[in-house]
Design a protein around this motif. Structure first.
Motif, PDB file in Angstrom:
ATOM      1  N   ILE A 174       0.849  -1.180   0.000  1.00 30.46           N
ATOM      2  CA  ILE A 174       0.000   0.000   0.000  1.00 30.46           C
ATOM      3  C   ILE A 174       0.888   1.233   0.000  1.00 30.46           C
ATOM      4  N   ARG A 175       0.320   2.349  -0.409  1.00 35.06           N
ATOM      5  CA  ARG A 175       1.143   3.550  -0.508  1.00 35.06           C
ATOM      6  C   ARG A 175       0.447   4.690   0.217  1.00 35.06           C
ATOM      7  N   VAL A 176       1.269   5.484   0.916  1.00 42.15           N
ATOM      8  CA  VAL A 176       0.798   6.721   1.533  1.00 42.15           C
ATOM      9  C   VAL A 176       1.841   7.767   1.210  1.00 42.15           C
ATOM     10  N   GLY A 177       1.433   8.861   0.585  1.00 41.26           N
ATOM     11  CA  GLY A 177       2.414   9.850   0.170  1.00 41.26           C
ATOM     12  C   GLY A 177       3.393   9.192  -0.762  1.00 41.26           C
ATOM     13  N   ARG A 178       4.674   9.319  -0.464  1.00 39.51           N
ATOM     14  CA  ARG A 178       5.658   8.725  -1.350  1.00 39.51           C
ATOM     15  C   ARG A 178       6.196   7.414  -0.817  1.00 39.51           C
ATOM     16  N   GLN A 179       5.693   6.981   0.321  1.00 38.36           N
ATOM     17  CA  GLN A 179       6.254   5.777   0.925  1.00 38.36           C
ATOM     18  C   GLN A 179       5.312   4.585   0.791  1.00 38.36           C
ATOM     19  N   ARG A 191     -10.772  -7.010   5.321  1.00 35.49           N
ATOM     20  CA  ARG A 191     -11.454  -6.630   4.091  1.00 35.49           C
ATOM     21  C   ARG A 191     -10.880  -5.357   3.517  1.00 35.49           C
ATOM     22  N   LEU A 192     -11.174  -5.121   2.246  1.00 31.75           N
ATOM     23  CA  LEU A 192     -10.853  -3.851   1.611  1.00 31.75           C
ATOM     24  C   LEU A 192     -12.170  -3.155   1.293  1.00 31.75           C
ATOM     25  N   LEU A 193     -12.202  -1.837   1.512  1.00 30.81           N
ATOM     26  CA  LEU A 193     -13.436  -1.097   1.270  1.00 30.81           C
ATOM     27  C   LEU A 193     -13.142   0.186   0.518  1.00 30.81           C
ATOM     28  N   PHE A 246     -12.492   7.031  -0.366  1.00 26.96           N
ATOM     29  CA  PHE A 246     -11.247   6.670   0.291  1.00 26.96           C
ATOM     30  C   PHE A 246     -11.069   5.163   0.308  1.00 26.96           C
ATOM     31  N   SER A 247      -9.811   4.744   0.133  1.00 29.14           N
ATOM     32  CA  SER A 247      -9.521   3.315   0.275  1.00 29.14           C
ATOM     33  C   SER A 247      -9.305   3.013   1.746  1.00 29.14           C
ATOM     34  N   VAL A 248     -10.013   2.017   2.231  1.00 25.43           N
ATOM     35  CA  VAL A 248      -9.896   1.647   3.634  1.00 25.43           C
ATOM     36  C   VAL A 248      -9.584   0.157   3.720  1.00 25.43           C
ATOM     37  N   VAL A 249      -8.561  -0.175   4.501  1.00 20.47           N
ATOM     38  CA  VAL A 249      -8.240  -1.576   4.746  1.00 20.47           C
ATOM     39  C   VAL A 249      -8.672  -1.882   6.170  1.00 20.47           C
ATOM     40  N   ILE A 250      -9.543  -2.851   6.319  1.00 21.96           N
ATOM     41  CA  ILE A 250      -9.935  -3.220   7.688  1.00 21.96           C
ATOM     42  C   ILE A 250      -8.902  -4.208   8.222  1.00 21.96           C
ATOM     43  N   ILE A 251      -8.202  -3.802   9.263  1.00 15.91           N
ATOM     44  CA  ILE A 251      -7.209  -4.701   9.857  1.00 15.91           C
ATOM     45  C   ILE A 251      -7.726  -5.179  11.206  1.00 15.91           C
ATOM     46  N   SER A 252      -7.233  -6.325  11.636  1.00 15.24           N
ATOM     47  CA  SER A 252      -7.706  -6.845  12.910  1.00 15.24           C
ATOM     48  C   SER A 252      -6.572  -7.493  13.668  1.00 15.24           C
ATOM     49  N   SER A 256      -6.693  -9.882  17.319  1.00 16.39           N
ATOM     50  CA  SER A 256      -7.420 -10.382  18.480  1.00 16.39           C
ATOM     51  C   SER A 256      -8.794  -9.741  18.626  1.00 16.39           C
ATOM     52  N   GLU A 257      -9.585  -9.829  17.577  1.00 17.38           N
ATOM     53  CA  GLU A 257     -10.961  -9.342  17.599  1.00 17.38           C
ATOM     54  C   GLU A 257     -11.095  -7.852  17.833  1.00 17.38           C
ATOM     55  N   ARG A 258     -10.029  -7.109  17.621  1.00 18.10           N
ATOM     56  CA  ARG A 258     -10.154  -5.649  17.622  1.00 18.10           C
ATOM     57  C   ARG A 258      -9.956  -5.212  16.172  1.00 18.10           C
ATOM     58  N   TYR A 259     -10.775  -4.272  15.740  1.00 21.14           N
ATOM     59  CA  TYR A 259     -10.758  -3.910  14.322  1.00 21.14           C
ATOM     60  C   TYR A 259     -10.479  -2.429  14.132  1.00 21.14           C
ATOM     61  N   LEU A 260      -9.883  -2.127  12.995  1.00 24.56           N
ATOM     62  CA  LEU A 260      -9.613  -0.725  12.669  1.00 24.56           C
ATOM     63  C   LEU A 260      -9.706  -0.562  11.158  1.00 24.56           C
ATOM     64  N   GLY A 261     -10.359   0.518  10.740  1.00 25.66           N
ATOM     65  CA  GLY A 261     -10.367   0.860   9.320  1.00 25.66           C
ATOM     66  C   GLY A 261      -9.198   1.779   9.054  1.00 25.66           C
ATOM     67  N   LEU A 262      -8.217   1.264   8.329  1.00 29.28           N
ATOM     68  CA  LEU A 262      -7.006   2.028   8.074  1.00 29.28           C
ATOM     69  C   LEU A 262      -7.173   2.746   6.735  1.00 29.28           C
ATOM     70  N   VAL A 263      -7.152   4.076   6.767  1.00 33.76           N
ATOM     71  CA  VAL A 263      -7.312   4.840   5.530  1.00 33.76           C
ATOM     72  C   VAL A 263      -5.946   4.977   4.862  1.00 33.76           C
ATOM     73  N   ILE A 264      -5.864   4.553   3.610  1.00 31.48           N
ATOM     74  CA  ILE A 264      -4.592   4.624   2.892  1.00 31.48           C
ATOM     75  C   ILE A 264      -4.817   5.392   1.602  1.00 31.48           C
ATOM     76  N   GLU A 265      -3.733   5.762   0.951  1.00 28.48           N
ATOM     77  CA  GLU A 265      -3.892   6.535  -0.255  1.00 28.48           C
ATOM     78  C   GLU A 265      -4.144   5.627  -1.453  1.00 28.48           C
ATOM     79  N   GLU A 266      -3.368   4.560  -1.542  1.00 26.84           N
ATOM     80  CA  GLU A 266      -3.519   3.720  -2.720  1.00 26.84           C
ATOM     81  C   GLU A 266      -3.067   2.290  -2.445  1.00 26.84           C
ATOM     82  N   LEU A 267      -3.707   1.341  -3.127  1.00 31.31           N
ATOM     83  CA  LEU A 267      -3.268  -0.049  -3.087  1.00 31.31           C
ATOM     84  C   LEU A 267      -2.337  -0.273  -4.273  1.00 31.31           C
TER      85      LEU A 267
END
Lengths: 199, 794
Positions: free
Chosen positions: B527-532, B543-545, B589-595, B597-608
């Motif tokens: 995945i890419r954010v900015g130039r990295q 999941r990807l959303l 926005f591209s969001v990757v749902i990461i998990s 131990s049953e805790r979830y977060l929607g990680l907003v990224i710039e590009e896949l």
């Protein structure tokens, strides 16, 4: 005044000034002073030698014991590592091995090194740590005698002086790499409880 | 003896391997000590072998081999004295210590031949160790100024190269064969494909012993091998790129051919005309041209052949390489049984001490795991099993009352699921009492009563993994869980794994550990954010959303979306990692749902950037642990990519505030209809650019190509919310347009933004005079600038 350490002795002599000093006494002081100054230089270029790799960081030239130098690379692609202290430039790929690139100037509390195409990476290491130092230019390999080195920055306990073995000819700052590599502050460990250590 | 003979034999087998490791290390250390090493090294070695003696003692005790336990104990005593300079390590003492190691070997031999009584030599050596210890300690006068070197704890790290993997020779043979095939491929690049097909494998199959012959290889050597292999992989990718270049070269000659064939008639005419050689120069030229024609033909043939062969070789290389990679990965794998065997004994002991009856069964312990994972998963498993016996299972009386069998059951099962290894610890005890858990959480101030009530059962059971919960004694008595589970979770997450719990009150509780197959290589997304760029392993991705900004709401100043009926917190990767902010004016926005131990977060990224399988490495000793980063990997191009640590990111997200909220700092009022903007510009480029930026930010855009057309559009309702206009345009310029708008009662409230290529003060003044609301110069025209200006006006 027979001591070899003439620096301090001359200094002490100046304290013999009194309010009403007689010409004889003054002459005596001059004589003593002259005698002290006339001592041959205490350092003879003999004894233990160190082979140094010398390089430039900022405007200053530094030397480190070559036996700790593993490799020298031109500055290529460096990957930034987020949430690391300022002195960590990033990591780079040294033929399949990942090595941290350190801005030594920043670590020693000096201004950051300007990055340019000419920069080199000096990979140094001891038994438990291997890192790359970002330098402006690699100069030479030089041989100095251990007892040729003047003690640095008397009285100043800066981060830099802590790691300085001594000052060589032409203001060459000779660093104790081995000691530097053992500094726990060089290690970034944000495991539980250490997270805020660098912020 | 409650343990069956079979289990006992397996335990002894494991113990044998372990003790030989310790004995070897101690003996090596003693040999070095005898050479009078410098004080610092001496202290280090003493530390090391002291630990080994201690482990030897512990291991022996756990399998009940008292003879070795005593030897280990005596050795430990002597070494402890030596460490504190209370004893002189003399030649005699070294002799005795070496002989005591031999005695360990004798005891092992005795066990193998089925003798339970230890050999006589053991008692002899024990008494000699004791007397040597006493004699030597008398010789030493406590010197106040002794040269004891104080060693800081950093210097006492365990020797890093010490761990080894036992490889079967089968595996090594397969590996050897593949290396040979690679070599063969290198030596004979010209070999044609037809020959290859007929030739039988060049390396005769090495005789494989029916017994499981093994060689011990240090893990660091395997890591090196893996590292070299990844370099080889990048060489392969470069080689594939070269194939493309050869194709290009071939296309180039084809083009040349085409031009030549156009020229051929002229050429042949020349040849005919100059048959008799009237003009020497022309004849030379014709001859050269003929030569060229022939060379071109040959070049074409060679290139054709080269590209064909190169393609074949590259394909062959890549097949062998992927096999080789699998094999090398396999070398690090050991069956789960290497750690589960002693569990049986442990479960039995815990059960006895609690007067409980337990039937412990293990299945799938032949599942292979990376050695490093195995080592680190042992403690968490021990913890879970102990918990199950001590707190999960009821007492015999209690079970009888509940109409359950007298014996409690504990199941340990393991297996592979896709790219993960799943290990489950289940018991048929009284399960988790969620109400009790809620109550304790409120008492301890972890939750408010309101929170506890609104908390779902799924969330409530995760409370037992919270730190602070573990120390609560109450929970042990009431629901029977919660001892050090936060530590277990942390250890599992450090391995990029996760832990989940399922339970029915009164029936069962099961803990499921999900672990990556190997730490050495990982499958995931770039995945890419900015130039990295970053790498995120699939094991952490749910999941990807694609999320529309209108779906975002805030709850207690945290951004959330509703996903599958549940609130999902969002966080920008660059905020978590403290990277420079990226543009947030997009609509989607591209969001990757990461998990974890049953805790979830929607990680907003710039590009896949696509899918990859990569060899993951550590960041090295200097970067021991960086929050959010699990390691790094080298792409085929040589580029170093950081690997993200899902559990860390989720932890960070609870602490880090988003720098720009979707809503607060966003450029849209979510509640309203999309705002309508009229863009007036005679340049198609500028028009298109503005249109794209605005639509990307969620505006609705209408276009006019000059002031005149703009007025025509404005005649028809509905009116836009804002007008953006160029200044110099044919028919009616921006100033004229603004004047018209301001003069018209119906239009005069619409904000007008003038955009120009010139930063001319007189234009600016003129713009203000005619009533424009803002003035943007194209030279500092960027998305942010334009959108910010607009956001202020609508």
């Amino acid at each position: 005044m027979e001591s070899n350490n003439n620096d301090t002795d001359i200094f002490n002599l100046t304290f013999e000034w009194e309010e009403n000093i007689t010409p004889e006494k003054l002459a005596g002081i001059w004589a003593k002073r002259a005698e002290a100054l006339a001592q041959p230089p205490p350092v003879e270029a003999t004894g233990l030698t160190i082979h140094l790799l010398t390089f430039l960081m900022g405007a200053e030239s530094y030397g480190i014991d070559v036996s700790f130098v593993h490799e020298i690379y031109p500055l290529g692609q460096v990957t930034l590592v987020p949430r690391t202290p300022n002195f960590v430039v990033g990591i780079f790929n040294a033929r399949g091995k990942l090595i941290s690139l350190i801005d030594l100037c920043s670590f020693l509390g000096l201004p950051n090194i300007k990055q340019s195409q000419e920069n080199k990476i000096v990979v140094v290491g001891n038994n438990h740590l291997e890192v790359g130092f970002l330098v402006n230019e690699v100069v030479d390999v030089a041989k100095v005698y251990r007892n040729e080195l003047a003690s640095p920055f008397a009285g100043q306990a800066t981060a830099q002086s802590k790691y300085t073995l001594g000052i060589g000819p032409e203001m060459l700052i000779v660093l104790d790499v081995n000691l530097l590599l053992q500094d726990p502050n060089l290690i970034v460990d944000q495991s539980k409880g250490n997270v805020d250590g660098f912020k | 003896m409650g343990l069956s003979e079979q289990i006992r034999r397996r335990l002894i087998e494991t113990f044998k391997t372990e003790q030989s490791e310790h004995v070897q290390k101690i003996s090596r250390g003693l040999l070095t000590l005898e050479k009078n090493p410098p004080a610092e090294q001496r202290t280090q070695i003493l530390e090391g072998i002291f630990r080994d003696a201690h482990s030897l003692k512990g291991a022996a005790r756990s399998v009940g081999v008292t003879a070795i336990e005593s030897i280990g104990h005596s050795l430990e005593d002597v070494l402890a004295l030596a460490k504190n300079d209370k004893i002189n390590l003399s030649g005699d003492l070294f002799d005795v210590m070496h002989e005591s190691l031999d005695a360990v070997g004798l005891v092992i031999q005795g066990l193998e031949s089925g003798k339970s009584a230890p050999p006589k030599q053991v008692f002899e050596i024990l008494s000699r160790l004791e007397s040597a210890k006493e004699k030597a300690s008398q010789q030493v006068e406590p010197e106040p100024d002794s040269e004891s070197i104080s060693v800081s704890s950093e210097d006492m790290k365990p020797e890093s190269d010490a761990d080894t993997v036992t490889l079967s020779t089968d595996k090594l043979n397969v590996l050897l064969k593949q290396v040979n095939r690679l070599l063969e491929n290198q030596d004979k690049p010209k070999e044609t494909i037809s020959e290859k097909k007929t030739s039988k494998p060049a390396v005769p199959a090495l005789p494989i012993q029916p017994t499981d012959e093994t060689i011990r290889v240090s893990v660091s050597k395997l890591d090196d091998l893996m590292g070299q292999l990844s370099e080889l992989l990048s060489a392969k990718i470069r080689s594939e790129q070269h194939l493309g270049q050869i194709h290009e070269l071939h296309d180039f000659t084809l083009e040349w051919h085409k031009i030549w064939s156009d020229f051929r008639n002229t050429h042949e005419q020349f040849v005919r005309q100059n048959k008799h050689g009237h003009n020497k120069d022309v004849a030379d030229l014709v001859e050269f041209s003929t030569y060229n024609q022939e060379q071109l033909r040959l070049l074409d043939v060679y290139l054709n052949e080269l590209s064909r062969q190169y393609a074949n070789d590259t394909m062959r290389l890549s097949i062998i390489l992927s096999e080789l990679q699998e094999e090398v990965k396999g070398l690090r794998m050991l069956p789960l049984s290497t750690i589960t065997v002693p569990f049986e004994r442990m479960v039995r002991d815990v059960a006895r001490s609690q007067n409980k009856k337990v039937i412990f069964s293990v299945s799938g312990d032949d599942t292979e795991l990376d050695k490093r994972i195995l080592e680190q998963i042992k403690d968490p498993l021990v913890h879970l099993l102990r918990n199950s016996v001590a707190h999960g299972l009821e007492s015999v009386e209690e079970r009888k009352k509940q109409n359950k069998t007298e014996e409690g059951h504990i199941y340990l099962s393991a297996g592979q699921q896709g790219n993960s290894i799943v290990i489950k610890v289940e018991d048929d005890g009284h399960g988790l009492n969620l109400d009790a858990i809620r109550t304790v959480a409120i008492q301890k101030g972890i939750l408010s009563e309101v929170e506890a009530e609104s908390m779902s059962d799924a969330e409530a059971k995760m409370l037992i993994f919270r730190s602070g919960f573990s120390t609560i004694k109450m929970i042990d008595d009431i629901s029977g869980r919660g001892v050090g589970l936060d530590v277990v979770r942390q250890q599992v997450e450090n391995l990029q794994g996760s832990i989940e719990v399922e339970s029915t009150l009164g029936k069962f509780a099961s803990f499921t550990l999900k672990l990556p197959l190997t730490l050495a290589s990982s499958h995931g997304l770039l995945i890419r954010v900015g130039r990295q760029k970053f790498f995120l392993p699939f094991s952490a991705i749910e999941r990807l959303l694609q999320v529309n900004r209108n779906e975002v709401t805030t709850v207690q100043n945290k951004e959330m979306i509703i996903h599958e009926g549940k609130p999902l917190p969002l966080a920008w990767l660059e905020d978590l990692l403290e990277l420079p902010p990226t543009s947030r004016s997009r609509l989607m926005f591209s969001v990757v749902i990461i998990s974890a131990s049953e805790r979830y977060l929607g990680l907003v990224i710039e590009e896949l950037e696509g899918e990859h399988e990569l060899v993951v490495k550590g960041l090295g000793n200097q970067l021991a642990k960086v929050m959010g980063i699990a390691g790094a990997t080298v792409l085929g191009s040589g580029e170093v990519i950081l690997v993200l640590h899902a559990a860390d990111l989720i932890n960070l997200a609870t602490n880090v505030q988003s720098r720009t909220h979707f809503i607060e700092g966003g450029y849209l009022d979510r509640a309203d209809e999309p705002k309508h903007v009229l863009v007036v510009d005679d340049s198609i480029t500028t028009r298109t650019l503005e249109k794209n930026i605005l639509e990307g930010a969620g505006y609705q855009v209408t276009i006019a190509i000059n002031g005149k057309e703009a007025l025509d559009i404005l005649d028809d309702a509905p009116l836009p919310d804002l007008i953006i206009s160029d200044i110099s345009m044919p028919k009616l310029d921006g100033f004229g347009l603004t004047e018209h708008i301001r003069a018209d009662n119906r239009l005069c409230d619409i904000p007008v933004v003038l955009v120009t290529s010139l930063d001319s003060p007189s234009d600016k003044t003129r713009g203000m005079e005619v009533g424009a609301d803002a003035y943007i110069v194209k030279s500092d025209f960027d998305q942010g600038n334009l959108l910010e200006t607009i956001a202020q006006l609508v």
